[in-house]
Write an enzyme that holds these catalytic residues in place. Structure first.
Site, PDB file in Angstrom:
ATOM      1  CG  ASP A  41      -0.226  -0.301   2.501  1.00 31.61           C
ATOM      2  OD1 ASP A  41       0.930   0.146   2.663  1.00 31.61           O
ATOM      3  OD2 ASP A  41      -0.805  -0.982   3.357  1.00 31.61           O
ATOM      4  CG  ASP A  87       0.693   3.912   4.414  1.00 38.01           C
ATOM      5  OD1 ASP A  87      -0.543   3.839   4.297  1.00 38.01           O
ATOM      6  OD2 ASP A  87       1.408   2.935   4.698  1.00 38.01           O
ATOM      7  CG  ASP A 109       7.536   0.491  12.728  1.00 42.92           C
ATOM      8  OD1 ASP A 109       8.016   1.173  11.818  1.00 42.92           O
ATOM      9  OD2 ASP A 109       6.710  -0.429  12.515  1.00 42.92           O
TER      10      ASP A 109
HETATM   11  P1  ATP Z   1       3.453  -2.952   4.795  1.00 47.07           P
HETATM   12  O1  ATP Z   1       2.569  -1.972   4.095  1.00 47.07           O
HETATM   13  O2  ATP Z   1       4.256  -3.805   3.919  1.00 47.07           O
HETATM   14  O3  ATP Z   1       2.710  -3.703   5.820  1.00 47.07           O
HETATM   15  P2  ATP Z   1       4.518  -0.660   6.126  1.00 47.07           P
HETATM   16  O4  ATP Z   1       5.856  -0.385   6.733  1.00 47.07           O
HETATM   17  O5  ATP Z   1       4.077   0.276   5.053  1.00 47.07           O
HETATM   18  O6  ATP Z   1       4.550  -2.138   5.623  1.00 47.07           O
HETATM   19  P3  ATP Z   1       2.105   0.050   7.426  1.00 47.07           P
HETATM   20  O7  ATP Z   1       1.360  -0.693   8.463  1.00 47.07           O
HETATM   21  O8  ATP Z   1       1.487   0.263   6.099  1.00 47.07           O
HETATM   22  O9  ATP Z   1       3.487  -0.685   7.288  1.00 47.07           O
HETATM   23  O10 ATP Z   1       2.506   1.467   8.067  1.00 47.07           O
HETATM   24  C1  ATP Z   1       3.074   2.524   7.305  1.00 47.07           C
HETATM   25  C2  ATP Z   1       4.179   3.202   8.107  1.00 47.07           C
HETATM   26  O11 ATP Z   1       3.651   3.733   9.331  1.00 47.07           O
HETATM   27  C3  ATP Z   1       5.299   2.275   8.544  1.00 47.07           C
HETATM   28  O12 ATP Z   1       6.271   2.131   7.551  1.00 47.07           O
HETATM   29  C4  ATP Z   1       5.829   2.981   9.766  1.00 47.07           C
HETATM   30  O13 ATP Z   1       6.664   4.061   9.396  1.00 47.07           O
HETATM   31  C5  ATP Z   1       4.587   3.562  10.386  1.00 47.07           C
HETATM   32  N1  ATP Z   1       3.988   2.651  11.393  1.00 47.07           N
HETATM   33  C6  ATP Z   1       3.015   1.738  11.189  1.00 47.07           C
HETATM   34  N2  ATP Z   1       2.697   1.103  12.313  1.00 47.07           N
HETATM   35  C7  ATP Z   1       3.489   1.613  13.272  1.00 47.07           C
HETATM   36  C8  ATP Z   1       3.628   1.370  14.660  1.00 47.07           C
HETATM   37  N3  ATP Z   1       2.891   0.449  15.274  1.00 47.07           N
HETATM   38  N4  ATP Z   1       4.541   2.114  15.339  1.00 47.07           N
HETATM   39  C9  ATP Z   1       5.286   3.066  14.716  1.00 47.07           C
HETATM   40  N5  ATP Z   1       5.211   3.318  13.411  1.00 47.07           N
HETATM   41  C10 ATP Z   1       4.320   2.612  12.687  1.00 47.07           C
HETATM   42 MG    MG Z   2       2.293   0.221   4.087  1.00 48.90          MG
END
Ligand code: ATP
Ligand code: MG
Length: 473
Positions: free
Chosen positions: A97, A99, A177
């Site tokens: 996705d 963001d 994170d």
């Molecule tokens: P994926 O989309 O592959 O699951 P992602 O890293 O993009 O991985 P998301 O859950 O889409 O994960 O979250 C987007 C971003 O928001 C992350 O890359 C991170 O920077 C931040 N983030 C998400 N969840 C947390 C959390 N629990 N604590 C701190 N930062 C977070």
């Molecule tokens: Mg993501």
């Protein structure tokens, strides 16, 4: 969970490998090993990499995400693609996705887009919807030493319950994170901003938490699951500083809302890295807090056939994802719960000699799935079919007659059959049973009736009626 539907898979294959090479040339000091080095990432300023020196291309960003980025920029706001989107593009992977982070407040974002909804309590976020794709837009937030004084609501355990203190892009980066998730792609000049030495860790394939690991896990225990998931998905090592506290803190998962854990379950097990996720969860002591009954059962088992069955189911799921075949979370859930359900059903039958196997399975599957629902909230649209799939298992032993025929047309036949195959594979069932039910599916309806001994005598009832009758387990 947000899933991009842009269908541009081809392009990603072309840039795979490329991205890593670009990062290596630019950022990794020769001979440094992320895993043995305990580095304090306290350099606040980002490393800024101009467009000409990185591989993040607009061609690989969803059109809708670009639309949102440009509209924010044209509205006079800062706008960045952030986190996994940038990380995956740099790795040559296709992001799950996209963001976006911005200095526009949620209400200001909503004013720019008619297709926008504000959601969330802990984080107030804007969701901009384009058909099936949702672009998540978050306003920069602050977090840091003065966390409590700045108005964050913190539970006494250290968990953050609300986090709506707005900040700058620099502040926003430090509340993320992992260092590899503190990456921002700036739509104003297409540069990549890397905080906390994230590019170094990306190149070294290392998952390092930003800040002090224990504190970050206490703030949000789901970060432990995210460590397991990213290690699995990206094939990265969890840095020892981030891995070491997890087994001792894993019980904090018990306090996470069951609905959020279902979302995490999907992200871990439905995207092609289910087997690796499971291995990481077990290694880090997290699985016991997601599927406590399963973990207890596996620990007490006399042999490893149940563990092998679960692992095979996870590999099969990954294979189906790779082949683009449909998958459902209820199947893996059912596989995880089957050993416990089967054992509980045996117990019920031993206790009451009038209790049939079918009755025992109905009671056991209901009881066990209710207990499991306290941890992970499997929605009813999945839990009901899951129980049906488990309850059908004894029916495969009956290979003649109308009951066998109605099993073939049961709406849960396919899933129940797949579970039965797994059971046969690990020796829980006679291989001939699996061969029989595999073979009969190749036959014409007429041949099937003959095989099952239902073809003699008068004409059969109408197929719709027999299907209706057959749907009761
Ligand atoms: P994926 O989309 O592959 O699951 P992602 O890293 O993009 O991985 P998301 O859950 O889409 O994960 O979250 C987007 C971003 O928001 C992350 O890359 C991170 O920077 C931040 N983030 C998400 N969840 C947390 C959390 N629990 N604590 C701190 N930062 C977070
Ligand atoms: Mg993501």
């Amino acid at each position: 969970m947000l899933i991009s539907q842009d269908g541009e898979g081809k392009k990603f294959a072309e840039i795979r490998g490329h991205g890593a090479a670009m990062i290596r040339r630019l950022f990794l000091p020769a001979g440094k090993d992320c895993l043995t080095e305990t580095r304090k990432s306290d350099e606040r300023a980002p490393v800024i990499i101009p467009r000409s020196e990185h591989t993040v291309s607009r061609a690989n960003i969803s059109k809708n995400a670009l639309k949102v980025l440009y509209r924010l920029k044209d509205g006079g706001y800062q706008a960045y693609l952030v986190g996994g989107g940038v990380r995956d593009l740099l790795l040559g992977l296709r992001p799950k996705d996209f963001d976006i982070a911005t200095d526009a407040r949620p209400e200001e974002v909503r004013a720019l887009f008619s297709n926008c909804r504000l959601i969330g309590r802990r984080f107030r976020l804007a969701h901009v919807r384009f058909g099936r794709e949702i672009i998540e837009v978050a306003t920069f937030r602050a977090m840091g030493e003065a966390q409590d004084d700045e108005g964050h609501v913190v539970h006494e355990s250290g968990r953050i319950l609300a986090d709506n203190v707005y900040g700058t892009v620099e502040q926003d980066a430090w509340r993320r994170d992992f260092t590899i998730n503190a990456l921002y792609y700036n739509i104003a000049d297409y540069s990549v901003w890397a905080f906390a030495d994230g590019l170094h860790d990306l190149e070294a394939r290392c998952l390092r938490l930003i800040g002090e690991p224990e504190r970050r896990y206490r703030e949000d225990p789901v970060r432990m699951l995210r460590a397991a998931r990213f290690a699995a998905k990206l094939d990265f090592e969890v840095h020892p500083d981030a891995a070491a506290p997890i087994p001792g803190m894993a019980a904090l998962i018990d306090g996470v809302p069951a609905a959020r854990l279902f979302d995490e379950f999907l992200k871990m097990f439905q995207f092609g890295h289910a087997f690796a996720s499971y291995r990481q969860l077990r290694r880090l002591g997290l699985f016991d807090h997601l599927f406590p009954q399963t973990a207890g059962r596996l620990a007490a088992a006399e042999d490893d056939h149940e563990e092998r069955m679960i692992e095979q189911a996870l590999r099969n799921t990954d294979q189906r994802v790779r082949e683009g075949k449909p998958i459902t979370p209820m199947f893996l859930f059912g596989v995880f719960l089957w050993p416990t359900v089967e054992a509980r059903a045996a117990e019920l039958m031993a206790r009451d000699s009038n209790c049939s196997e079918a009755q025992a399975l109905v009671s056991a599957s209901t009881e066990i799935s209710l207990l499991q629902a306290r941890r992970i909230a499997l929605p009813r649209r999945f839990s009901f079919p899951m129980r049906e799939m488990l309850q059908l298992q004894p029916r495969f032993l009956q290979m003649r007659g109308k009951r066998a025929m109605s099993l073939l047309s049961h709406r849960r036949f396919r899933a129940a059959f797949d579970l039965m195959l797994l059971r046969a594979e690990v020796g829980e069932l006679d291989g001939e049973i699996a061969t029989f039910w595999t073979g009969i599916q190749e036959q014409s309806p007429q041949e099937q009736r003959k095989t099952l001994g239902t073809s003699s005598g008068r004409r059969r009832r109408s197929s719709s009626r027999s299907r209706r009758q057959g749907s009761a387990p």
